[in-house]
Design a protein around this motif. Sequence first.
Motif, mmCIF file in Angstrom:
data_model
loop_
_atom_site.group_PDB
_atom_site.id
_atom_site.type_symbol
_atom_site.label_atom_id
_atom_site.label_comp_id
_atom_site.label_asym_id
_atom_site.label_seq_id
_atom_site.Cartn_x
_atom_site.Cartn_y
_atom_site.Cartn_z
ATOM 1 N N ILE A 59 0.851 -1.181 0.000
ATOM 2 C CA ILE A 59 0.000 0.000 0.000
ATOM 3 C C ILE A 59 0.887 1.231 0.000
ATOM 4 C CG2 ILE A 59 -1.803 1.280 1.212
ATOM 5 C CD1 ILE A 59 -2.621 -1.339 2.552
ATOM 6 N N ILE A 69 0.710 5.287 0.153
ATOM 7 C CA ILE A 69 -0.217 6.349 0.516
ATOM 8 C C ILE A 69 0.418 7.703 0.194
ATOM 9 C CG2 ILE A 69 -1.600 7.370 2.349
ATOM 10 C CD1 ILE A 69 -1.486 4.717 3.818
ATOM 11 N N LEU A 109 -2.160 -3.727 12.743
ATOM 12 C CA LEU A 109 -1.503 -3.127 11.590
ATOM 13 C C LEU A 109 0.011 -3.243 11.723
ATOM 14 C CD1 LEU A 109 -3.654 0.081 11.020
ATOM 15 C CD2 LEU A 109 -3.914 -2.197 10.018
ATOM 16 N N VAL A 153 3.515 -0.932 3.893
ATOM 17 C CA VAL A 153 2.850 0.370 3.830
ATOM 18 C C VAL A 153 3.922 1.444 3.695
ATOM 19 C CG1 VAL A 153 1.292 1.984 4.967
ATOM 20 C CG2 VAL A 153 0.943 -0.472 5.253
ATOM 21 N N SER A 167 -8.934 -6.250 -0.461
ATOM 22 C CA SER A 167 -7.997 -7.123 0.259
ATOM 23 C C SER A 167 -7.369 -8.179 -0.652
ATOM 24 C CB SER A 167 -8.714 -7.811 1.431
ATOM 25 O OG SER A 167 -9.607 -8.812 0.970
ATOM 26 N N CYS A 221 -7.384 1.221 5.294
ATOM 27 C CA CYS A 221 -6.291 0.258 5.475
ATOM 28 C C CYS A 221 -6.612 -0.751 6.567
ATOM 29 C CB CYS A 221 -4.992 0.986 5.797
ATOM 30 S SG CYS A 221 -4.291 1.880 4.392
ATOM 31 N N ASP A 222 -7.195 -0.290 7.672
ATOM 32 C CA ASP A 222 -7.529 -1.190 8.767
ATOM 33 C C ASP A 222 -8.552 -2.228 8.316
ATOM 34 O OD1 ASP A 222 -9.038 -2.120 11.273
ATOM 35 O OD2 ASP A 222 -7.390 -0.998 12.161
ATOM 36 N N ILE A 263 -6.587 -4.616 5.689
ATOM 37 C CA ILE A 263 -5.451 -5.408 6.160
ATOM 38 C C ILE A 263 -5.897 -6.548 7.067
ATOM 39 C CG2 ILE A 263 -3.396 -5.313 7.650
ATOM 40 C CD1 ILE A 263 -2.824 -2.544 6.434
#
Length: 225
Positions: A3, A5, A22, A33, A102, A148-149, A152
């Motif tokens: 990911i 960002i 995370l 990330v 996902s 994201c939460d 993931i």
Amino acid sequence: MRIDIITVLPELLKSPFEASILKRSIEKGLVEVHFHNLRDYTTNKYKTVDDYQFGGGAGMVMMIEPIDKCISKLQSQREYNEIIYMTPDGNRLNQQIANEISLKENIIILCGHYKGVDQRVRDNFITREISIGDYVLSGGELGAAVLCDTVIRLIPGVLNDETSALTDSFQDNLLAPPVYTRPAEYKGWKVPEILLSGNLPEIENWREQQAYKRTQERRPDLLDK
């Protein structure tokens, strides 16, 4: 999953990824990330990423050039399945969207700010636009953290019990049923006897009934789906 960002406030985003599941998912190597400060892709000494909107009106607009440079650099390094823009007028995030994302290998999340981004960014780069609710935040960073939460935790190996995510609210358009833990009685408040019976088929039947009842009471719109 990787990911990337893109944000003007990377420091605001980093803390959620330094704790809880995370952090563990990153340490396990299940997800990468990376944060990219949009100001690093500007060409002026003030590192300006926004300007007045054409036609007049209140509010500044994020410029296309630094966004183009950042996305283009990332795309030169790998292929991305999705380039997501966090915006109040995007599709409202739900469990189905989280499930879909996902399964992706590489995604970019662009965090909006000010009055939003130049429409040409949305027209030429963005593959999916997501909102976390019908309200406006100061920027897309908190929305990106929420996205994201939700995503993931669905990746195999992130949760200690992988079946846990499958029984979450909204996975089957039902809210989760009530849950209880020890002690079985507290201040006269008792756990339903069925949950102490050890009869697994009956327990599952009870949970399904309770899930339907709770959904009917709190979110009847889900049952229409």
